[in-house]
Design a protein around this motif. Sequence first.
Motif, PDB file in Angstrom:
ATOM      1  N   THR A   1      95.405  24.469 -88.973  1.00 39.02           N
ATOM      2  CA  THR A   1      94.558  25.393 -89.793  1.00 39.02           C
ATOM      3  C   THR A   1      94.080  26.623 -88.944  1.00 39.02           C
ATOM      4  O   THR A   1      93.552  26.341 -87.889  1.00 39.02           O
ATOM      5  CB  THR A   1      93.256  24.714 -90.430  1.00 39.02           C
ATOM      6  N   VAL A   2      94.377  27.776 -89.681  1.00 40.35           N
ATOM      7  CA  VAL A   2      93.977  28.949 -88.958  1.00 40.35           C
ATOM      8  C   VAL A   2      92.784  29.752 -89.973  1.00 40.35           C
ATOM      9  O   VAL A   2      93.038  29.950 -91.084  1.00 40.35           O
ATOM     10  CB  VAL A   2      95.048  30.005 -88.714  1.00 40.35           C
ATOM     11  N   ASN A   3      91.807  29.963 -89.239  1.00 41.72           N
ATOM     12  CA  ASN A   3      90.464  30.643 -89.912  1.00 41.72           C
ATOM     13  C   ASN A   3      90.556  31.859 -89.438  1.00 41.72           C
ATOM     14  O   ASN A   3      90.529  32.235 -88.193  1.00 41.72           O
ATOM     15  CB  ASN A   3      89.340  29.986 -89.633  1.00 41.72           C
ATOM     16  N   VAL A   4      90.751  33.021 -90.407  1.00 43.55           N
ATOM     17  CA  VAL A   4      90.933  34.706 -90.082  1.00 43.55           C
ATOM     18  C   VAL A   4      89.536  34.964 -90.669  1.00 43.55           C
ATOM     19  O   VAL A   4      89.283  34.752 -91.612  1.00 43.55           O
ATOM     20  CB  VAL A   4      91.864  35.106 -90.834  1.00 43.55           C
ATOM     21  N   LEU A   5      88.575  35.538 -89.418  1.00 39.16           N
ATOM     22  CA  LEU A   5      87.210  35.851 -89.833  1.00 39.16           C
ATOM     23  C   LEU A   5      87.270  37.589 -89.916  1.00 39.16           C
ATOM     24  O   LEU A   5      87.736  38.090 -88.828  1.00 39.16           O
ATOM     25  CB  LEU A   5      86.372  35.350 -88.743  1.00 39.16           C
ATOM     26  N   ILE A   6      86.891  38.103 -90.982  1.00 39.58           N
ATOM     27  CA  ILE A   6      86.747  39.470 -90.925  1.00 39.58           C
ATOM     28  C   ILE A   6      85.603  39.802 -90.612  1.00 39.58           C
ATOM     29  O   ILE A   6      84.247  39.524 -90.696  1.00 39.58           O
ATOM     30  CB  ILE A   6      86.932  39.854 -92.668  1.00 39.58           C
ATOM     31  N   GLN A   7      85.851  40.900 -89.577  1.00 41.13           N
ATOM     32  CA  GLN A   7      84.577  41.504 -88.903  1.00 41.13           C
ATOM     33  C   GLN A   7      84.220  42.841 -89.331  1.00 41.13           C
ATOM     34  O   GLN A   7      85.100  43.669 -89.854  1.00 41.13           O
ATOM     35  CB  GLN A   7      84.866  41.705 -87.178  1.00 41.13           C
ATOM     36  N   ASP A   8      82.920  43.030 -89.484  1.00 39.69           N
ATOM     37  CA  ASP A   8      82.303  44.202 -90.215  1.00 39.69           C
ATOM     38  C   ASP A   8      82.463  45.506 -89.393  1.00 39.69           C
ATOM     39  O   ASP A   8      82.312  45.414 -88.124  1.00 39.69           O
ATOM     40  CB  ASP A   8      80.993  43.931 -90.368  1.00 39.69           C
TER      41      ASP A   8
END
Length: 810
Positions: free
Chosen positions: A550-557
């Motif tokens: 599983t790869v969690n891609v976190l969008i940075q503000d």
Amino acid sequence: DFVLWRLFYRIRCQIGLLAFLFHAVNMVGGQIRYSIPEEMKKGSVIGNVAQDLGLDLKRLRSGRARIVTGENIHYTELKTDKGILVVNERIDREQLCGDVTPCSFSFEVILENPMELHRITVEVLDINDHAPVFPNKDTPIRLEISESAVVGVQFPLQSAEDLDVGQNALQDYVLSPNEHFILKQHANPDGSKYGEMVLQKPLDRERHPHLSLKLIAVDGGTPQRSGTVNIDVTVLDVNDNVPVFNQSVYKASVMENTTKGTSIITVNATDADSGLNGVITYSLSKMRGNAVNVFSIDENTGTVSVSGQIDYEKDRKYEVRVEAKDQGGLTGTSKITLDVFDVNDNAPIINIMSFSSPVSEDARPGTTVAILNIKDADSEKNGQINCSIDRKLPFKIESSLTNYYNLITDQHFDRESVSEYNITITATDLGSPPLFSSTKLHLKISDVNDNAPIFNKNSYSAFITENNSPGTSIFAVSARDSDWNQNARVSYLLEDTQVSGSPISTYVSLNSETGVLSAVRSFDYEQIKRLQLVVKAQDGGSPPLSSNVTVNVLIQDQNDNPPQVLYPVQTGGSLVGEMVPRSVDVGYLVTKVVAVDVDSGQNAWLSYKLQKATDRALFEVGLQNGEIRTIRQVTDKDAVKQRLTVIVEDNGQPSRSATVIVNVAVADSFPEVLSEFTDFSQDKEYNDNLTFYLVLALAVVSFLFITCLVVIISVKIYRWRQSRVMYHSNLPVIPYYPPRYSDTLGTGTLQHVYNYEVCRTTDSRKSDRKFGGAGSQNVLIMDPSSTGTMQRIRSEKSILDEPDSPLEVS
């Protein structure tokens, strides 16, 4: 004629019919036996191997049947297309076996897939291809015989050699007819024959000083062969006694590899004559093999010594004839039998018949890896072999046929742990001291796809800043496969999942070779903050193995949104003002600027600053909460109309900002500031183009006139109602705030609810005021399109009807 007739007669009596059995087969436990005559032509058929072994021709071809032999000469050839065994090289029985009977040679037939081992023994039958031969046949046998020799005296003659065996070997000696001598034949213990000339009539040197005879050696073959040697007899005078040995047969033993010059035995003979006729000299005459080259005798003492190399592996027993000869030419004979004892002087010889490399790592225990042939030329214990390998290796040695050993697997393999083995095979004999030899096999283990790709983590977290460019690399996953080659070639696949109802492939893409995860679109943090996707790593085996991660891609503000002012509301057609009584204390809360930022983190941390103000010494703005408060007492000299410009900045890099204008009226009543507010619009647009003001002036004056009338009428009506209801009470005006006036995201500082408590006595219309939370304030709304000024009052009825209860306004 008489001699020839006698020869033919003997030949006919001894000739037998030779039956050659080409196809008679004995097959016991994987062994077959053929019998063939020697000297067969190349290509002659020996036997049908396929039929005799019960194999079909397809098996011979598929198993790559072949002949293996330890000999340098390949006498036979296997025709796999016909399944027959044929002669490949000329077979000379005498060269192959000498006088050993029966004569045979063996070899093995090896088949593969699966491995099979069969032994074939070919017996070579003798044919009469050699005639009896006397040593030094061109040199006559010279005998010196005294004329006084008595009748019956024996004169040993040279023995002829016939390389053939059996019936084809030497069978008879024939002496040419004469009146003095007859021939007597004797047989050795080994079956060989030799002749002696016996004097049957006394010699008379004066009549016949010399005699010339012929000795003929005849074999029993068909056709019969013979050999001839001349005998020259010289008649001597007087000497009439023959030397005599004290033993007819001497026996002795000798170790092989005995050094030259070592004495073995001493023979002794005596002669009854005296003088020179009694002086004896000793000599050795050849009987069999090469004994004369190995031993020597002292002609004077009769001591037999080693003069050559004794090799047990070549000759295990020697028989030599010793002669004692006096000076008169009389000779006495005896025989010496020498037994050779073996010495452990030969190390085992290892021959690799077949070797399979590589071996699959899923090969079962018991799989044959190699077939070895190990021989030791020594005898008994010196020739017994113990074959071994390192016990730590997953192999073992098993004996199959005589002198054959199989190297088989003993455990399961794991190529990922050990990919190859260096196997040292040691063969040790049981001699004292033991001799050994060794050989090395390098075995490789071929790979089987038994390991799935493995990620180094159970899950990954990747980060990408919003507003990225499509195609930007986000992250690279990596999996390793401990298999080899194609089985370890990993490809990456993106599992088909949904994100907000859309396929994951519309958001990201995955390079199947490198595992690089890239953005397909530009992300907006305010719309989506996180992507969860599943990556599958699959190897190239058959069947393929895979694993998921599983790869969690976190969008940075990013700071891509400026602050938004919620209060005071800025409208293009109205002027919003806050009224501050002149009697307020220092720190009086005039109003609060409420703003939000849809970004997150420090990008949404807001700070408030007073950018411009009519009087900077009168008001201040809270840096964190946006509250506008007085910083000193209000005086009569302060202008009624105060204009504040507040800038709201976030904490992003770079920061973004928004500006809000707050109009504040410093007065105790609305009529006092009514005239001042007419200039607000002029101040607001003061810096605009002058032409625009001139055009707008007439419309504004007319509009203000009508507005003032409406305001005055409204004020009059309001005061009339207030005088009737409250008897001109000085109750404060309750300020109006927008419903749920707060920072919805939690970034503002204005409280959700402001509480006010109004208390009064039963005998007075005047009330004391008690404020909870923020201070009270008035909101003044001026709209050019309105007809007057209206003060928003809530819960008016509750104030009059419930004098002793607190009032909560939100």
